[in-house]
Design an enzyme around this catalytic site. Structure first.
Site, short mmCIF file in Angstrom:
data_model
loop_
_atom_site.label_atom_id
_atom_site.label_comp_id
_atom_site.label_asym_id
_atom_site.label_seq_id
_atom_site.Cartn_x
_atom_site.Cartn_y
_atom_site.Cartn_z
N HIS A 276 -3.34 -26.90 69.20
CA HIS A 276 -3.15 -26.28 70.59
C HIS A 276 -4.10 -25.14 70.99
CE1 HIS A 276 0.27 -28.26 72.15
NE2 HIS A 276 0.73 -28.60 71.02
N ASP B 46 2.55 -25.93 65.80
CA ASP B 46 3.14 -27.17 65.92
C ASP B 46 1.93 -28.36 66.42
OD1 ASP B 46 2.52 -25.25 68.34
OD2 ASP B 46 3.44 -26.74 69.42
N GLU B 47 2.30 -29.50 66.21
CA GLU B 47 1.74 -30.65 66.72
C GLU B 47 0.07 -30.50 66.61
OE1 GLU B 47 4.23 -31.93 70.60
OE2 GLU B 47 2.87 -30.35 70.96
N VAL B 48 -0.24 -30.43 65.31
CA VAL B 48 -1.64 -30.47 64.73
C VAL B 48 -2.05 -31.93 64.82
CG1 VAL B 48 -3.31 -29.63 63.02
CG2 VAL B 48 -1.27 -28.32 63.39
#
Lengths: 678, 678
Positions: free
Chosen positions: B249, B311-313
């Site tokens: 992100h 998060d959400e790598v």
């Protein structure tokens, strides 16, 4: 009631009107509008190019324009760098550091399907043109767009103002600023700032710190706030003219400087019951004080004009002071008017010495004063004409007092050049520079003030800007409602504040039945609220009753009245219109039962119980009248007599509220006597 | 429709509820409330005395309290000098310069007919008590008053937050400030500021000026604005926890510093289609950069906690970079999770060095990280429990994503200590510090954001403050509506913005028919809007359609559904309730004819034409079902089959809108099959 408004609007569309359907929602109406064909889309590629003088005021104006356009459309503009601007704005000359009366405010605007051009001799005119552009934006089946149009526009009068009294109730700067935004939207160009009166002196004076220090209860503007405010107004093409009312209306001065007063103190602004007084015009120290004061304020306020009030001087304070009586005799003055003229003459010298033109209310007019002074008339066109005949300039405020709760149409009908003014020579006519609406602050708080000024002030703005023959009242109302919506996007609270206040009174967000009542009442008019108050106004009393919340003018009542007129014009035969009338009457008849419990449980609403009951009885009478009309029988006297009692009762103000649907219901009741339309 | 709401409320009052009628409109519900008898009048003599620590934060809090009390009552307070205060506020200890997790927030409040006393160990608790007092004020037949009551209150969880994403769409400081006001009103105490993401880096960095300089399109907060904002929050008892999301992100970082990225540039925040990427965790320069960055931000943000996202790598950026693959191999890392843990470990050392505790989302949990870190769970109680079992502190955000457009009741039902968390030991349970609602900003603008957070956020606030057994949903809704009104007085736009947006779409202020439609629809839920968007979200697209304007939860649909339930419970025999149901259905059936011309003439509303038609068909089906029910005859299949088609069609989202009255109408249609109640 709200539910039904759409039906209504559909209905009203059937009512013949002088207005063309394609009329643009512009207010004030420009001097010349030529509609073209096609439209210019407004989408996220929209951009503005500036040519010509390109001063910072125009740049800031374009930025405000773009921000407001974003609010009106919800579009985040993001034109590609280097793209040809959709709108070009050109001004030959930059905004002057200080605006003058009569500066060129004209502009020309051309919109075609490929672009828009706004050109003006001055940035001032270009700022007005940007406001016109904002009013042209409409949603269409293809998106937001500007209609193709050519507009050539300039104002009829150079002085188009609004007076805001901040003494009776203090109004904070942020509230005044949003009112400047609104003024700019309708091309008003003077804020007349009524900064001192008996109840408060609202400007920091460094020379005389006790003026605001002791005369304002801590509610005043610092000099730095004032400079910022004047700059904010100037950016919007608005002059700020300060008024320091003297020698009357000046109790607040005397709290810190009792030596100025003609009568004995001690003085206080804390309540209305403290002794009032009038400045003592016989002491040399008074003139030294005033000269120093004018010197300081003349620097703070850059405008050419300086308002010294001069209205309603109560002679009893002079009459009861033997020293003043002796002075009058010694100077051969016959009346207090002569004494005031003496005061004004000396004051005028100070004002002139500090490079200002003096303005005052009607009362200052006196042949001893030079022709450089200007008169503001609360008395009427006759008074203005008399001044012009003597060579004095003047502006009209008579008929434009928005605190008197008149309908917009009544203000709109006041024409500065009518009556005695119409008979003047062209040279004399040229001395009448325009007018000012006036918002006196006995009955407002920061929460209420927007709705007391707007949207009705837009009708006055049109009277002062547009050609004299722009007078169609239906068109005015249509366009005023469009302006009202524009002002909401600008952040004005004239509409939103009402529901919050109703919710506060009700103690709940469920105020639908209360809205039904609020929609058909108006506050009492003129000075009736003062008379009802019995005794001096308590300026610290909460203004949180129904009379404070409701709009000065009831749209619903106006629309209902139009329906009844339309029904009458059809010979009471149009069943579709009749059904609409029944719909409203039924809503009103049934409302009291729902509303009563809410009214009873609130100390603020209990006084409105009879208003709600009167509305129900009125509606019942109206429905019965329709039944008689439908039967084609004149109603019997035995029925009619009590109905007229109901109507008479409903017409009397209760809790300061007028039931505005009483008259059209009376029309139905009267009509049923002779109707026979089956 | 609005017209009918009062009828409805009267109706709903007949429906049995677990709530006592005398329930106070407090939200969050205090730990202990003991109602007394009598009331304390609030009039212009009201005044507050402060004893104890008397710090400037408490003084400012009392000033805000008095200002809000004035807005809620319309009273201009003017107590006589020297009068005994009506309310005394006492705090033993001043507000700490930096608030800590677990600071004492308790307070006690006693109101009797002669006065009110608020006492607290700390100013923090006293500030909460002042908010409770504001919620106690009611209008009564005798005026505004506080009911006699004794309250002892403290929060259940020490961490009660709201995350606001300002990256996807920038939200200006003034909008955030009013949201802080609202948070304080419901005793939330953490603003989690999601300051960077792919679409924008929103903080001025003096060390790395290209972060905001190139990664924000000019929309960012200066350090001085941030300091002012933190102080504003601190005054209200709210901690500000910054989040800089990394290593995923983080496209916005790479616009100015492409060397940080794992993949090739060039990077841009101008549109969603630019290449994304993930920070390169293999370069030493990355850690030097991050250490300097953390050093600067740790000074700017005084809170003990520092959120690094995590998060959400998206592993594909690491997988496709041979150097990164080689690094993994050289260090014996088996997965990208291991690589991220390595990154986090090194980042954590920087965070610790600069005296902060590191927080991150679920994904950061890894046994190699010290127990000082904290986990924020978007995955659920299970994930939180697992962390606690390993000795990590945690907060819950699963179930509290207000951007997913859930009804308040659904958020309200999410209990942090339920499920796996319920089975923890007391020591492990103590590691669960609370929770945070989350406002992700894909679909909001400054105009919309308030309504996406409020009033539903108040239900989450109650879950985190009040005792676990406070779960009555009807009571929650009643009190949430009272809070909603309070927030309007505070200046929140969650209610007011909708009508402005509807007026903009309609191009007129006459939007009653449009409101009827807007009142019964909700935006699609969860991530359906993303799915419908087909392709990447266009973050510069105008958010000015119906889906953007309507409230996340339809009160009307909820109330209508309750009426249908009530009708069913009466065996379809309650004629009064049936009349109410008919009233709504008739309104909806007739609305399309009125609304259609408005929808057609606006490019923004045309997509809603089928929604309006579906509502009319749905209402027709419902009315016919009632006819069958009234006749006591099962309806014929030949009638029922097409109605079910109508209902199925009405249930499908159109223009992102769900018709929320489809289900209760279906219930009527299904019921008429077997009904016989005459």
């Amino acid at each position: 009631m709200k539910t039904l408004t759409v039906l209504f609007v559909l209905m009203l569309a059937l009512i013949p009107s002088a207005q063309a359907q394609s009329q643009l929602n512009l207010m004030p109406m420009p001097a010349s509008v030529q509609q073209g064909s096609g439209q210019l889309p407004i989408n996220r590629d929209f951009s503005v190019g500036i040519t010509g003088s390109h001063d910072s005021a125009l740049e800031a104006g374009v930025q405000r324009f773009t921000a407001q356009l974003a609010r009106q459309t919800g579009i985040m503009f993001q034109a590609k760098a280097g793209a040809t601007p959709v709108l070009t704005v050109h001004a030959d000359k930059a905004l002057e550091p200080v605006q003058k009366v009569g500066d060129d405010e004209s502009y020309q605007l051309t919109v075609s399907d490929s672009g828009a051009q706004l050109t003006a001799p001055t940035t001032l005119g270009a700022l007005h043109g940007l406001q016109t552009l904002l009013q042209l934006v409409t949603i269409t089946p293809k998106g937001f767009a500007l209609p193709a149009v050519t507009i050539k526009d300039q104002p009829r009068f150079p002085w188009r103002g609004t007076l805001i009294d901040v003494s009776r109730h203090f109004i904070p700067i942020d509230v005044l600023k949003r009112n400047l935004d609104a003024m700019a939207a309708v091309k008003l160009n003077v804020l007349h700032w009524h900064l001192s009166d008996d109840q408060g002196f609202r400007v920091e004076s460094k020379t005389f710190p006790k003026l605001a220090g002791m005369g304002s209860e801590g509610h005043y503007y610092t000099q730095s706030e004032i400079r910022d405010f004047i700059s904010y107004a100037h950016d919007r093409g608005i002059r700020v003219v300060p008024e320091f009312d003297t020698p009357g209306h000046s109790r607040s001065w005397f709290v810190g400087y009792p030596e100025l007063a003609s009568g004995p103190g001690p003085f206080t602004v804390e309540n209305e019951n403290g002794p009032s007084s009038v400045t003592d015009p016989t002491r040399e120290e008074t003139y030294k004080f005033m000269d120093k004061f004018v010197e300081e304020m003349a620097k703070l306020f850059p405008d050419d004009y300086f308002h010294i009030g001069g209205d309603e001087v109560d002679g009893k304070f002079w009459d009861s002071n033997p020293k003043i009586q002796a002075f009058k005799q010694a100077h051969g003055m016959k009346s207090n008017q002569d004494l005031q003229a003496y005061y004004n003459q000396r004051l005028q010298k100070s004002v002139e010495k500090h490079h200002k033109n003096m303005i005052g209310w009607d009362e200052i007019l006196h042949p001893d004063l030079p022709k450089t002074i200007m008169v503001q008339s609360w008395r009427g066109q006759q008074s203005l004409a008399a001044a012009a005949q003597q060579g004095y300039r003047g502006i009209l405020s008579y008929g434009y007092y928005v605190d008197l709760m008149w309908p917009a149409a009544r203000h709109y009908a006041i024409e500065p050049m009518s009556g005695a003014a119409a008979t003047l020579t062209p040279e004399q006519k040229a001395l009448i520079l325009g007018g000012e609406s006036a918002q006196w602050a006995e009955w407002v708080t920061p929460e209420i003030i927007d709705s007391h000024i707007w949207p009705r002030n837009a009708a006055i703005a049109e009277r002062l800007w547009s050609p004299q023959d722009v007078t169609d009242v239906n068109s005015m109302y249509t366009r005023m409602h469009a302006v009202s919506l524009e002002l909401e996007y600008l952040g004005l609270m004239h509409n939103a504040a009402r529901d919050r206040m109703l919710q506060r009174m009700a103690g709940t967000a469920d105020i639908n039945a209360l809205r039904v009542l609020a929609d058909v009442v108006e506050p009492v008019k003129d000075y009736n609220r003062w008379d009802d108050a019995k005794g001096p106004i308590d300026f610290h009393a909460p203004l949180n009753h129904m009379i404070d919340a409701v709009y000065p003018e009831s749209d619903t009542a106006r629309e209902f009245s139009a329906l009844v007129q339309h029904f009458a014009q059809s010979g009471y035969k149009d069943r579709t219109v009749e059904a609409q009338i029944r719909h409203w009457l039924t809503l009103w008849r049934n409302n009291d039962t729902k509303l009563h419990p809410l009214l009873e449980q609130s100390a603020l609403l209990q006084e409105d119980i009879p208003v709600s009951q009167n509305l129900a009885m009125l509606a019942t009478a109206g429905l019965q009248a329709l039944d008689y009309i439908d039967m084609g029988q004149p109603e019997p006297d035995i029925w009619k007599a009590p109905q007229l009692v109901v109507i008479d009762q409903a017409k009397k103000p209760v809790a300061g509220l007028l039931l505005m649907v009483a008259a059209p219901v009376q029309q139905l009741v009267e009509a049923s006597a002779q109707a026979s339309h089956n």
